[in-house]
Scaffold this active site. Structure first.
Site: not given
Length: 239
Positions: A76, A208
């Site tokens: 993150h 991703h």
């Protein structure tokens, strides 16, 4: 995580509509996140109560929860670093300086506290509030987001360190994550970089990895979706 993806959605909405309210909302959420992370050595706080008080011990009794783990999630930090630069690009010359400052700080912290910190190649998944590894599994999406952040910061700064990291992490992905036989990427590896399935059996997540192939090829702003659409709509030379 939810606020991060809301910022991502608001930036996409701004790109699509030009309505400034989406950009302003993204900025407000980002500012709150940065203020919290800066006071914790850029370790992003993942959980809060209804009054926005940090819950630093959230899931301390179940530190390896697959989706809401204890501590701070390295991936993150990189994802936010990229989004902060995307937001700065969307704002333009009037972008507050803290957006870039925070992006650089988050990226550097992710490298220092996440990359090969246990002596084996790869990113640990989570760290505690002193920066010590908690979950040392290697998740594919963390590498993908680090690649995206490196490409974005290189676009912004031209600093070769980001190009070097971009190459380093693509090399790691090619050696350990990309499956040359079955295709796609292995989603999870052990600290020894052997295939693991603690969180995800199979390969259910492609976005991703797909995004990681695109960020070096598009500008910082507009965002990925609009940039790719614009590229598809460009007229092609006739042979």
């Amino acid at each position: 995580n939810s606020n991060m993806h809301v910022v991502e959605a608001f930036l996409a909405a701004f790109d699509a509509t030009g309505a400034e309210k989406w950009r302003e909302r993204a900025l407000q959420i980002s500012q709150h996140m940065v203020e919290q992370a800066r006071t914790n050595n850029w370790r992003i706080i993942e959980h809060f109560d209804a009054h926005w008080q940090p819950l630093l011990e959230y899931n301390a009794e179940d530190k390896t929860d697959p989706f809401r783990p204890y501590g701070s999630t390295i991936g993150h930090w990189f994802e936010w670093a990229r989004l902060l630069e995307n937001l700065a690009g969307a704002i333009g010359a009037a972008a507050p300086a803290w957006l870039h400052e925070a992006a650089v700080g988050l990226f550097a912290a992710g490298v220092e506290q996440g990359w090969s910190v246990d002596g084996s190649p790869g990113f640990v998944y989570t760290v505690d509030w002193d920066g010590n590894p908690v979950v040392d599994l290697r998740m594919h999406w963390v590498v993908a987001e680090a690649i995206g952040a490196a490409a974005t910061l290189f676009h912004v700064t031209g600093d070769e360190q980001y190009a070097d990291w971009h190459r380093t992490w693509w090399h790691y992905a090619q050696c350990h994550l990309i499956d040359p036989v079955g295709g796609s990427w292995w989603h999870e590896l052990t600290p020894e970089n052997e295939v693991s399935t603690t969180v995800w059996p199979g390969k259910p997540d492609i976005y991703h990895a797909l995004q990681a192939t695109q960020f070096a090829q598009v500008p910082v702003a507009p965002g990925l979706a609009k940039s790719l659409i614009s590229r598809r709509q460009m007229p092609r030379n006739r042979q």
